[in-house]
Design an enzyme around this catalytic site. Structure first.
Site, PDB file in Angstrom:
ATOM      1  N   SER A   1       0.855  -1.186   0.000  1.00 34.12           N
ATOM      2  CA  SER A   1       0.000   0.000   0.000  1.00 34.12           C
ATOM      3  C   SER A   1       0.893   1.239   0.000  1.00 34.12           C
ATOM      4  CB  SER A   1      -0.955  -0.046   1.198  1.00 34.12           C
ATOM      5  OG  SER A   1      -1.913   0.981   1.106  1.00 34.12           O
TER       6      SER A   1
ATOM      7  N   HIS B   1      -2.951  -1.054  -3.132  1.00 36.74           N
ATOM      8  CA  HIS B   1      -4.105  -0.181  -2.906  1.00 36.74           C
ATOM      9  C   HIS B   1      -3.957   1.051  -3.797  1.00 36.74           C
ATOM     10  CE1 HIS B   1      -4.409  -1.950   1.419  1.00 36.74           C
ATOM     11  NE2 HIS B   1      -4.953  -2.743   0.520  1.00 36.74           N
TER      12      HIS B   1
ATOM     13  N   ASP C   1      -4.355  -4.728   6.093  1.00 39.78           N
ATOM     14  CA  ASP C   1      -4.721  -5.615   4.987  1.00 39.78           C
ATOM     15  C   ASP C   1      -3.532  -6.534   4.679  1.00 39.78           C
ATOM     16  OD1 ASP C   1      -6.200  -6.733   2.937  1.00 39.78           O
ATOM     17  OD2 ASP C   1      -5.824  -5.100   1.524  1.00 39.78           O
TER      18      ASP C   1
END
Length: 188
Positions: A14, A41, A134
């Site tokens: 991310s 992401h 995540d």
């Protein structure tokens, strides 16, 4: 960390992903035999340039994943914006517009959990820099399936939250620098 039995690599990243992936993916040699499936992401409302950017830097083909596409050896796949990317049991990719997971679509957990089902112990999972958790649950699923877990050392990460969450969920994960992760993949 038996690299000889590996059949696929999944990577989640991310915040700080571009820099981290720029150490790992261009280091893969021409003729690298495993597919590499990546979730980053990215904003849902605009086109991602990741596949084009890395295709210019890498020695193996890079593409944005398409629904029902058979997974090819020696290819890097990026999840498209605003779709979860899954690995089906028949080793095809699929895209889903199911609800975001941890506010993310694509979700690293969704990719990792589906890949764990499809590849089991033949999977290498890598969690890189990121500002949420995540990937931690997905990495746990991969470890339970007998796969290998590599985590970027949080001290060297742009955002330490994601690697820290993965380490907390998977204490057996191998904590490595980006260069060490790249070197490990080069040995395959």
């Amino acid at each position: 960390m038996s690299a000889d039995r590996a059949e696929a690599v999944v990577i989640g990243a991310s915040a700080g992903a571009l820099e981290a992936l720029s150490v790992i993916l261009p280091a893969l040699p021409a003729g690298f035999r495993l597919p590499v499936i990546v979730v980053v992401h990215v904003p849902p409302n605009r086109r991602s340039m990741l596949a084009e950017l890395f295709d210019a830097k890498c020695r193996i083909p890079v593409r944005e994943a398409e629904d029902k596409e058979p997974i090819a050896a020696g290819t890097i796949y990026f999840a498209p914006p605003d779709y979860h990317l899954l690995v089906e049991m028949d080793r095809c990719l699929s895209l889903s517009s199911d609800e975001p997971v941890l506010f993310s679509r694509p979700s690293i957990d969704v990719l990792f959990e589906s890949a764990a089902d499809a590849y089991g112990p033949a999977l290498i999972a890598i969690v890189l820099t990121g500002a949420n958790q995540d990937g931690a649950n997905g990495m746990q699923a991969i470890v339970k399936a007998g796969g290998t877990a590599l985590v970027q050392n949080p001290t060297g990460a742009f955002a330490a939250a994601m690697p820290e969450a993965a380490i907390a969920a998977c204490p057996s994960a191998h904590i490595m620098t980006l260069d060490a992760i790249a070197a490990h993949l080069q040995e395959i």
